[in-house]
Design a protein around this motif. Structure first.
Motif, PDB file in Angstrom:
ATOM      1  N   ARG A   1       0.819  -1.213   0.000  1.00 12.52           N
ATOM      2  CA  ARG A   1       0.000   0.000   0.000  1.00 12.52           C
ATOM      3  C   ARG A   1       0.855   1.267   0.000  1.00 12.52           C
ATOM      4  N   GLY A   2       1.972   1.189  -0.733  1.00  9.05           N
ATOM      5  CA  GLY A   2       2.825   2.355  -0.910  1.00  9.05           C
ATOM      6  C   GLY A   2       3.786   2.641   0.218  1.00  9.05           C
TER       7      GLY A   2
ATOM      8  N   LEU B   1      11.064   7.208   2.164  1.00 10.28           N
ATOM      9  CA  LEU B   1       9.906   8.094   2.194  1.00 10.28           C
ATOM     10  C   LEU B   1       9.554   8.536   0.786  1.00 10.28           C
ATOM     11  N   THR B   2       8.262   8.733   0.541  1.00  9.77           N
ATOM     12  CA  THR B   2       7.829   9.250  -0.752  1.00  9.77           C
ATOM     13  C   THR B   2       8.149  10.741  -0.853  1.00  9.77           C
ATOM     14  N   GLU B   3       8.049  11.272  -2.062  1.00  5.37           N
ATOM     15  CA  GLU B   3       8.351  12.689  -2.250  1.00  5.37           C
ATOM     16  C   GLU B   3       7.404  13.575  -1.444  1.00  5.37           C
ATOM     17  N   GLU B   4       6.173  13.155  -1.321  1.00  2.00           N
ATOM     18  CA  GLU B   4       5.227  13.933  -0.527  1.00  2.00           C
ATOM     19  C   GLU B   4       5.566  13.871   0.956  1.00  2.00           C
TER      20      GLU B   4
ATOM     21  N   ASN C   1       8.435  16.103   2.589  1.00  2.00           N
ATOM     22  CA  ASN C   1       8.203  17.503   2.940  1.00  2.00           C
ATOM     23  C   ASN C   1       7.899  17.687   4.426  1.00  2.00           C
ATOM     24  N   THR C   2       7.365  16.654   5.064  1.00  2.00           N
ATOM     25  CA  THR C   2       6.933  16.807   6.449  1.00  2.00           C
ATOM     26  C   THR C   2       7.534  15.787   7.403  1.00  2.00           C
ATOM     27  N   MET C   3       8.243  14.775   6.898  1.00  7.86           N
ATOM     28  CA  MET C   3       8.739  13.706   7.759  1.00  7.86           C
ATOM     29  C   MET C   3      10.249  13.561   7.617  1.00  7.86           C
ATOM     30  N   TYR C   4      10.873  13.067   8.678  1.00  2.11           N
ATOM     31  CA  TYR C   4      12.315  12.854   8.694  1.00  2.11           C
ATOM     32  C   TYR C   4      12.643  11.855   9.802  1.00  2.11           C
ATOM     33  N   ALA C   5      13.846  11.289   9.735  1.00  2.00           N
ATOM     34  CA  ALA C   5      14.317  10.344  10.754  1.00  2.00           C
ATOM     35  C   ALA C   5      15.283  11.056  11.689  1.00  2.00           C
ATOM     36  N   LYS C   6      15.275  10.641  12.939  1.00  2.55           N
ATOM     37  CA  LYS C   6      16.109  11.285  13.941  1.00  2.55           C
ATOM     38  C   LYS C   6      16.692  10.242  14.867  1.00  2.55           C
ATOM     39  N   TYR C   7      18.037  10.187  14.948  1.00  6.75           N
ATOM     40  CA  TYR C   7      18.723   9.330  15.904  1.00  6.75           C
ATOM     41  C   TYR C   7      18.726  10.005  17.268  1.00  6.75           C
ATOM     42  N   ASN C   8      18.520   9.233  18.299  1.00  5.36           N
ATOM     43  CA  ASN C   8      18.538   9.745  19.669  1.00  5.36           C
ATOM     44  C   ASN C   8      19.838   9.301  20.330  1.00  5.36           C
ATOM     45  N   GLU C   9      20.818  10.190  20.347  1.00  9.79           N
ATOM     46  CA  GLU C   9      22.117   9.861  20.909  1.00  9.79           C
ATOM     47  C   GLU C   9      22.225  10.162  22.399  1.00  9.79           C
ATOM     48  N   GLN C  10      21.120  10.576  23.028  1.00 11.56           N
ATOM     49  CA  GLN C  10      21.176  10.955  24.437  1.00 11.56           C
ATOM     50  C   GLN C  10      21.563   9.783  25.339  1.00 11.56           C
TER      51      GLN C  10
END
Length: 443
Positions: A148-149, A353-356, A359-368
């Motif tokens: 489903r994409g 991630l898709t092109e759409e 624009n609003t999503m990203y990945a983030k590593y938590n190094e704390q």
């Protein structure tokens, strides 16, 4: 391969006769003959490594992952980096219209990155393995399983079986040679790929085993030299001299006495009994003069430079830890892992991630998790974060850092004279009031 003997063909095809087991006689009765060969499929990448014997360094030693991981410094550095990258959580984040951010828990990719990468690997196992591939080979590849994409699974592709190709129209594809079957061409949309920071062509990364083949080979030679000193008894401290002519029987008896009592790892530290007018003459140099220990120490330092891991974290005991442990953790995160954080985050954003969604999503590593100090340091930090005049953390955010449930009144930032400050003032006893005693609980 014309002109080769049948044994040469067997060796080229990946067959090796075990040196420990001699050729067995023909089977008799119900006896089953023992096959003493290691076989490789013709499409197996291990066959190519076997035929070219790994990466040959300046000392003539072939560098491959099996030999490299026997080096204690290299193994410690690889396990430290791969273990840290696998242990640290990576979250899929969403930026809302009002500028706030939140964890995209409702997205299928969130669980793939944070919980379960595929049917047989957890997220930490997947990240640690992919990190090892990127370090050792320079590249890490995984097949994207979509539904489903959205990406539902990430399945690592076999090492050294994928080759990125860029066409004249700058279209990226991947040639995949499975262990069984014909070669396949995968599109960019089917492969999750990230590489080491250094690249010679902009597509493939440079692997550690390739660049440090000379250092690993020299370290292996030093290990072999140390082994020969112990097993072959080559740490000779002197010679035996005589003016007489020794017979063959006397010489053989003397050699046997030296082999039995004064050679090898179980050599006796005792006086030798000489015969036939022999006198001992000490050599001017001994095993310590070869500076073998210094050579092995130098090669361990060279391996640490290639990997970027701090020396104390590689168990070099000449550095004092003490209060500098926090600075070591900061150094490790800043100068060794930070580049990999960015590589992972950008690869997830670009490949999963898709092109759409980009624009609003990203990945983030938590190094704390790697930067936490002692309980006292954490208490001082959070006390300043909850400060009345310049608070920038809410009580619930502090409670979340310690895996505690939020409070209904802990969402807002503390303000001077209110919330946390007022509660703290109300909880303080009046001057001269004795502290309240807890009542004993009754059954």
């Amino acid at each position: 391969m014309s002109g080769l003997s049948p044994d040469d063909y067997r060796r080229a095809a990946g067959y090796r006769r075990s040196s420990a087991a001699p050729a067995s006689p023909p089977a008799r009765g119900n006896a089953v003959p023992v096959m003493a060969y290691n076989t490789y499929d013709l499409n197996d990448p291990a066959l190519l490594d076997f035929m070219r014997d790994g990466r040959i360094g300046v000392v003539g030693e072939a560098a491959n992952e099996r030999m490299a991981l026997r080096n204690s410094t290299f193994f410690r550095a690889m396990s430290l980096i791969c273990g840290s990258m696998g242990m640290l959580p990576v979250h899929l984040m969403r930026r809302k219209a009002n500028g706030e951010t939140e964890k995209a828990r409702d997205h299928p990719l969130f669980n793939v990155l944070h919980r379960k990468a595929n049917s047989y690997q957890t997220a930490s196992q997947f990240k640690a393995y992919m990190q090892f591939c990127a370090l050792a080979d320079g590249n890490a590849y995984a097949l994207k399983v979509k539904s489903r994409g959205a990406v539902r699974e990430l399945i690592p592709l076999p090492r050294r079986c994928v080759k990125p190709c860029l066409s004249d129209t700058f279209k990226l594809t991947f040639e995949y040679q499975p262990k069984i079957g014909a070669k396949r061409t995968l599109s960019q949309d089917e492969v999750f790929h990230f590489r080491s920071p250094l690249s010679l062509d902009g597509l493939r990364g440079v692997g550690l085993i390739d660049v440090c083949a000379d250092t690993l080979g020299l370290a292996m030679k030093a290990q072999q030299a140390a082994g020969r000193l112990l097993t072959k008894g080559s740490m000779a401290r002197g010679a035996l001299e005589t003016k007489e002519v020794l017979g063959d029987e006397t010489i053989e008896r003397l050699k046997q006495s030296l082999r039995d009592n004064y050679a090898g790892v179980e050599a006796e530290d005792d006086w030798m009994v000489l015969e036939e007018g022999l006198t001992a003459k000490l050599f001017a140099s001994n095993a310590r003069d070869s500076q073998l220990k210094e050579l092995m120490q130098h090669e361990a330092e060279e391996v640490s430079r290639f990997t970027g891991a701090p020396r104390p974290l590689l168990m070099f005991d000449e550095t004092s830890w003490g209060s500098g442990i926090e600075q070591l953790g900061l150094f490790f995160v800043t100068y060794c892992l930070m580049a990999w954080f960015v590589i992972w985050e950008e690869a997830i954003w670009m490949c999963l991630l898709t092109e759409e969604e980009q624009n609003t999503m990203y990945a983030k590593y938590n190094e704390q998790a790697l930067l936490r100090g002692s309980l006292k340091d954490q208490a001082d930090f959070f006390a300043k974060a909850l400060g009345n005049n310049s608070a920038w953390l809410s009580p619930n955010e502090v409670r979340e850092a310690f895996d505690r449930n939020p409070r209904p009144d802990g969402q807002d930032l503390p303000r001077p004279g209110t919330t946390a400050a007022q509660v703290a003032e109300e909880d303080e006893p009046e001057p001269g009031t004795p502290p309240a005693r807890r009542k004993k609980e009754t059954a």
